[in-house]
Design a protein around this motif. Structure first.
Motif, short mmCIF file in Angstrom:
data_model
loop_
_atom_site.label_atom_id
_atom_site.label_comp_id
_atom_site.label_asym_id
_atom_site.label_seq_id
_atom_site.Cartn_x
_atom_site.Cartn_y
_atom_site.Cartn_z
N GLU A 41 1.27 1.52 2.94
CA GLU A 41 1.54 0.29 2.40
C GLU A 41 2.97 0.16 2.35
O GLU A 41 3.66 -1.03 2.77
N GLU A 42 3.73 1.27 1.68
CA GLU A 42 5.16 1.26 2.11
C GLU A 42 5.67 1.02 3.42
O GLU A 42 6.69 0.45 3.61
N ALA A 45 5.36 -2.51 4.40
CA ALA A 45 6.53 -3.23 3.89
C ALA A 45 7.64 -2.88 4.43
O ALA A 45 8.57 -3.85 4.41
N CYS A 49 10.12 -5.73 5.85
CA CYS A 49 11.61 -5.74 5.56
C CYS A 49 12.37 -5.94 6.79
O CYS A 49 13.36 -6.33 6.92
N HIS A 108 8.04 -8.20 0.45
CA HIS A 108 7.48 -7.34 1.62
C HIS A 108 6.14 -6.65 1.21
O HIS A 108 5.42 -6.36 2.03
N ARG A 109 6.21 -6.19 0.06
CA ARG A 109 5.27 -5.17 -0.57
C ARG A 109 3.89 -6.03 -0.37
O ARG A 109 2.82 -5.53 -0.25
N ALA A 112 2.48 -6.48 2.74
CA ALA A 112 2.05 -5.12 3.40
C ALA A 112 0.64 -5.46 2.54
O ALA A 112 -0.59 -4.91 3.39
#
Length: 120
Positions: A41-42, A45, A49, A108-109, A112
């Motif tokens: 997930e990060e 994100a 970004c 962004h998160r 995602a």
């Protein structure tokens, strides 16, 4: 995976070379790595970004370099080696995400999470 919602991807500082290649290969590589990368997930994100026109150029450069390394099938440890293939990618991505964490926003998160939910 979800399309790039809410971001203007075509105004990336006037250059399309590195961004286009990362964009073209990112989702394919992400699908292959999904079970091996514990912070997917990060990572997604970070992708959003890097593609966001509001992200500072330095942060975009760091993220695009790391994401470019991620999508290359032949790097320090080739990705096709089961169990080890993405370990070097994880190290590079972790360093890049840590360096630009302040620029990865809630938008962004959320994008995602939605993209990964669409894949499930």
């Amino acid at each position: 995976m979800a399309q790039e919602k809410g971001f203007d991807f075509f105004r990336f500082g006037g250059t399309a070379g590195d961004e286009g290649e990362v964009r073209a290969k990112f989702w394919r590589t992400a699908k292959k790595a999904a079970k091996q990368v514990p912070f997917m997930e990060e990572l997604v994100a970070a992708y959003y970004c890097a593609m966001d026109r509001n992200t500072p150029l330095r942060a975009k450069g760091i993220l695009l370099a790391a994401l470019g390394y991620f999508v290359l099938p032949t790097d320090t440890i080739p990705d096709f080696i089961f169990g080890l293939g993405f370990t070097d990618d994880i190290a590079v991505l972790t360093a890049a995400i840590t360096a630009v964490r302040a620029h990865i926003t809630q938008a962004h998160r959320l994008a995602a999470r939605e993209a990964l939910a669409d894949e499930s």
